[in-house]
Design a protein around this motif. Structure first.
Motif, short mmCIF file in Angstrom:
data_model
loop_
_atom_site.label_atom_id
_atom_site.label_comp_id
_atom_site.label_asym_id
_atom_site.label_seq_id
_atom_site.Cartn_x
_atom_site.Cartn_y
_atom_site.Cartn_z
N CYS A 200 0.48 4.42 7.08
CA CYS A 200 -0.17 4.20 8.38
C CYS A 200 0.80 3.38 9.26
O CYS A 200 1.19 2.27 8.90
N TYR B 283 0.64 1.77 12.00
CA TYR B 283 0.22 0.53 12.68
C TYR B 283 0.08 -0.63 11.70
O TYR B 283 -0.10 -1.77 12.11
N CYS B 284 0.15 -0.34 10.40
CA CYS B 284 -0.31 -1.31 9.41
C CYS B 284 0.85 -2.09 8.77
O CYS B 284 1.79 -1.50 8.23
N ARG C 101 -11.22 10.72 5.25
CA ARG C 101 -11.98 9.51 5.59
C ARG C 101 -13.44 9.85 5.89
O ARG C 101 -14.36 9.16 5.46
N HIS D 1 -2.65 10.68 4.13
CA HIS D 1 -4.03 11.14 3.95
C HIS D 1 -4.53 11.63 5.31
O HIS D 1 -3.85 11.44 6.33
N GLN E 228 0.30 4.03 1.29
CA GLN E 228 0.12 4.89 2.47
C GLN E 228 1.08 4.51 3.61
O GLN E 228 1.60 3.39 3.62
N CYS F 137 0.84 -1.20 0.00
CA CYS F 137 0.00 0.00 0.00
C CYS F 137 0.88 1.25 0.00
O CYS F 137 1.89 1.31 0.69
N SER G 38 -5.99 -3.94 0.52
CA SER G 38 -5.00 -2.92 0.85
C SER G 38 -5.00 -1.87 -0.26
O SER G 38 -5.41 -2.14 -1.39
N GLY G 39 -4.52 -0.67 0.09
CA GLY G 39 -4.44 0.38 -0.94
C GLY G 39 -5.43 1.48 -0.67
O GLY G 39 -6.43 1.26 0.03
N ILE G 40 -5.16 2.63 -1.24
CA ILE G 40 -6.03 3.77 -0.96
C ILE G 40 -6.92 4.13 -2.14
O ILE G 40 -8.01 4.64 -1.99
N GLN H 13 0.68 -3.63 6.12
CA GLN H 13 0.55 -3.62 4.66
C GLN H 13 1.08 -2.33 4.03
O GLN H 13 1.11 -2.18 2.81
N SER H 14 1.51 -1.39 4.88
CA SER H 14 2.05 -0.12 4.39
C SER H 14 3.39 -0.34 3.68
O SER H 14 4.16 -1.23 4.04
S1 SF4 Z 1 -3.80 -0.80 3.79
FE1 SF4 Z 1 -5.09 0.80 4.72
S2 SF4 Z 1 -4.38 0.94 6.85
FE2 SF4 Z 1 -2.76 -0.15 5.67
S3 SF4 Z 1 -1.31 1.44 5.02
FE3 SF4 Z 1 -2.83 1.20 3.40
S4 SF4 Z 1 -4.42 2.76 3.82
FE4 SF4 Z 1 -3.20 2.50 5.70
#
Ligand code: SF4
Length: 329
Positions: A69, A71-72, A185, A180, A67, A65, A113-115, A74-75
């Motif tokens: 974030c 905590y994530c 959101r 973002h 983004q 992803c 995942s992804g914005i 998948q970032s």
């Molecule tokens: S998958 Fe969602 S929570 Fe994880 S980094 Fe991307 S936007 Fe953020």
């Protein structure tokens, strides 16, 4: 400012809690949680009876992803050791969907995942949703920002609900993401609601936010008025920015206070204890089900969890009944 017990005695669904009252409730002394749990339990029984809705989550697109974030896993900034793929194979997606129907679970949640997405990607997703809807599954999709056209494509395919979490307060948001904003959101949620989706909107606790931030997030969520409010308690995943920087210091008592507050602020919504249930509520499930009416089985996007069968057994052993929203036709 009244004390926590005075706030509870004066609580009425007709007079929504203020920000200050919400913060005082989050500061209830740990050894005096009984009244708060009792009040939340009365609302839980009033609106949800003895039902617990169980969701199964499939990660349809994982990792990579754009983004950041913190905590994530998948970032693109995360170094967590997770599986990454653009699209899960049909066989796995449809097998999960069949499991939802065969085990009479409430809902199949699918996360990507992804914005942002191309119209082609959304058309592909819509096609898969349409196929799964033929079996009567109630489907919720957790996805980034959609254009109105894309949202309508998914709506036309039969998608019932969209999950888009606020995650934290507007004030704290820049601490957890710089790519973002929380306002984006909220805008996205307003559009999704306007075109008729059921809304699932919650947050994450344990990222270094204050009690005021938790109260502010819940006030914003109350304004959105979602059908479902998933509260995640941070599971620090090795390799994510947050786990390295700021490991959470959550106690079960604090998690209980947050869930009770969510119930008092949104009494009619499904209050879901999402990620962290197996960690923070191990051995305290009886108290947990007295407050929340919704959980996941078989794990989360990038973390494992209790199996479907064990989850259903737990629900029954505590005298609750699994709610069936999917018809499994
Ligand atoms: S998958 Fe969602 S929570 Fe994880 S980094 Fe991307 S936007 Fe953020």
């Amino acid at each position: 400012m009244p004390r926590y017990d005075e706030i509870l005695h004066g609580y009425s669904e007709e007079r929504p809690l203020t920000r200050e009252e919400a913060v005082v409730l989050l500061q209830t002394p740990d050894e005096q949680l009984g009244e708060l749990i009792k009040k939340a339990g009365e609302l839980r029984r009033k609106y949800k009876g003895n039902k617990v809705s169980v969701q199964l989550l499939t990660n349809v697109r994982s990792g990579n992803c754009s983004q950041d974030c913190t905590y994530c896993a998948q970032s693109c900034r995360s170094e967590a050791d997770i599986e990454k793929y653009r699209s899960i194979p049909d066989e796995k997606l449809y097998a999960d969907n069949s499991a939802v129907n065969e085990k009479h679970l409430a809902r199949h949640c699918i996360g990507l995942s992804g914005i942002s997405f191309t119209d082609g990607e959304i058309a592909e997703l819509a096609d898969r949703i349409q196929k799964m809807k033929k079996s009567g599954t109630h489907i919720c999709c957790s996805i980034g920002f959609l254009t109105e056209k894309q949202a309508r494509m998914l709506r036309d395919a039969g998608l019932d609900r969209i999950n888009h979490n606020l995650n934290t307060s507007r004030r704290f948001y820049p601490n957890i993401c710089s790519t973002h904003t929380c306002e984006q959101r909220i805008e996205n949620l307003r559009m999704l609601k306007r075109i008729g989706f059921e809304i699932c909107c919650g947050g994450i606790i344990g990222m270094g936010e204050s009690e005021e931030d938790v109260a502010d997030m819940l006030l914003d969520i109350r304004e959105i008025s979602p059908q479902s409010v998933p509260i995640n308690f941070l599971l620090p995943i090795k390799g994510t920015l947050l786990a390295e920087k700021n490991p959470p210091r959550l106690t079960t008592e604090y998690c209980i206070k947050v869930l009770c507050l969510a119930r008092l602020m949104l009494p009619k919504a499904d209050i879901r204890c999402a990620a962290g249930r197996e960690v923070y509520f191990a051995g305290r499930e009886k108290t947990l089900f007295g407050i929340v009416d919704s959980i996941f089985a078989a794990g989360y996007l990038t973390a494992g969890g209790q199996s479907i069968d064990d989850t259903l057994q737990l629900i029954a052993s505590l005298g609750y009944e699994a709610a069936v929203d999917s018809t499994g036709e």
